[in-house]
Write an enzyme that holds these catalytic residues in place. Sequence first.
Site, PDB file in Angstrom:
ATOM      1  N   ARG A 145      -7.537   0.893  -0.382  1.00 59.69           N
ATOM      2  CA  ARG A 145      -6.570   1.980  -0.453  1.00 59.69           C
ATOM      3  C   ARG A 145      -7.006   2.967  -1.533  1.00 59.69           C
ATOM      4  O   ARG A 145      -7.679   2.599  -2.493  1.00 59.69           O
ATOM      5  CB  ARG A 145      -5.174   1.443  -0.786  1.00 59.69           C
ATOM      6  N   LYS A 169      -1.629  -4.372  -3.792  1.00 65.53           N
ATOM      7  CA  LYS A 169      -0.170  -4.337  -3.869  1.00 65.53           C
ATOM      8  C   LYS A 169       0.350  -5.647  -4.448  1.00 65.53           C
ATOM      9  O   LYS A 169      -0.166  -6.718  -4.157  1.00 65.53           O
ATOM     10  CB  LYS A 169       0.426  -4.098  -2.477  1.00 65.53           C
ATOM     11  N   HIS A 238      -6.507   7.039   4.190  1.00 70.67           N
ATOM     12  CA  HIS A 238      -6.100   5.913   5.037  1.00 70.67           C
ATOM     13  C   HIS A 238      -6.821   5.931   6.382  1.00 70.67           C
ATOM     14  O   HIS A 238      -6.965   4.889   7.026  1.00 70.67           O
ATOM     15  CB  HIS A 238      -4.583   5.931   5.237  1.00 70.67           C
ATOM     16  N   ARG A 241      -9.707   3.870   5.933  1.00 65.91           N
ATOM     17  CA  ARG A 241      -9.296   2.456   5.966  1.00 65.91           C
ATOM     18  C   ARG A 241      -9.148   2.002   7.420  1.00 65.91           C
ATOM     19  O   ARG A 241      -9.582   0.901   7.786  1.00 65.91           O
ATOM     20  CB  ARG A 241      -7.984   2.306   5.201  1.00 65.91           C
ATOM     21  N   HIS A 264      -3.909  -7.532   3.456  1.00 62.59           N
ATOM     22  CA  HIS A 264      -2.635  -7.588   4.170  1.00 62.59           C
ATOM     23  C   HIS A 264      -1.986  -8.958   3.982  1.00 62.59           C
ATOM     24  O   HIS A 264      -2.668  -9.982   4.064  1.00 62.59           O
ATOM     25  CB  HIS A 264      -2.834  -7.351   5.669  1.00 62.59           C
ATOM     26  N   TYR A 273      -4.937  -3.007  14.408  1.00 60.03           N
ATOM     27  CA  TYR A 273      -6.294  -2.469  14.447  1.00 60.03           C
ATOM     28  C   TYR A 273      -7.126  -3.066  15.570  1.00 60.03           C
ATOM     29  O   TYR A 273      -8.319  -2.774  15.676  1.00 60.03           O
ATOM     30  CB  TYR A 273      -7.014  -2.729  13.117  1.00 60.03           C
TER      31      TYR A 273
END
Length: 296
Positions: A145, A169, A238, A241, A264, A273
């Site tokens: 990110r 995150k 993004h 990404r 994730h 994806y």
Amino acid sequence: MEKIQQAYLYMLKVEKQFSEHTLKSYHDDLEQFNVFLAQEHLDLNAFEYKDARNYLSYLYSKNLKRTSVSRKISTLRSFYEYWMTQDEAVVNPFIQLVHPKKEHYLPHFFYEEEMEALFDTVENDAKKGLRDRVILELLYSTGIRVSELVHIKEQDIDMTSPGVKVLGKGGKERFIPFGEFCKQSMERYLASFKPKLNSNHDYLLVNMKGDPITERGVRYVLNDVVKRTAGVTEIHPHKLRHTFATHMLNQGADLRTVQSLLGHVNLSTTGRYTHVTNEQLRKVYLNAHPRAKKEN
């Protein structure tokens, strides 16, 4: 803005380590909620489930996308949960509110020839091409990110087993490998570009003044590259990404590996994806179906 809301945002910044972009979204969601409270003469402390339903209708009246409405409701549900942990809010009025169904979409990505065109553009930039190439290489080669990119420090880079350590995150650390192209670009950048700017910090990426580059700065760099690249009209961090994940899966990487690389929590997030290009579909079909090819 109420003090409890400010405390909530501070918690997201310090404890959850949300990016500037994400924090702004949460801040804007709370501000819009406050506007509704003022218009309807409602008190934050006395907000009930029926009021939450009315707020949902209010959001739909603004012609917002379902994904935007869903995010705003999630923000408020999370805010009230935090408030309850502070022993101030008695109930969470959004806890039983049904989320609007999200729109399904295929993430936009670049084809391989488009990525090559972008790399050709930065290669021909004598002034800042070395820095811009590292930005492109890291975003595309690792799928990180932009918030993770701007916080990378030189000591986070491993040139022996080429890869980078990032803080994702929720403060979760992960290591993502990168290839020779990225490694060589990094070595050239660290040897001849960054030293000229006399930076007095250890952040990897810098602006032209030698200061740590910001998320906005990265977006500016990417937009500038696109303006100078024929056949490419739109870019954002993004999208790179998305491109990383799409190309990895199209070349045979398994979903669990890509999930780990992207950071994730849920496999379902990575699952979006698994779309493939028409060329890839045809390639698989021709190689797999017994009647796809006719023997001469």
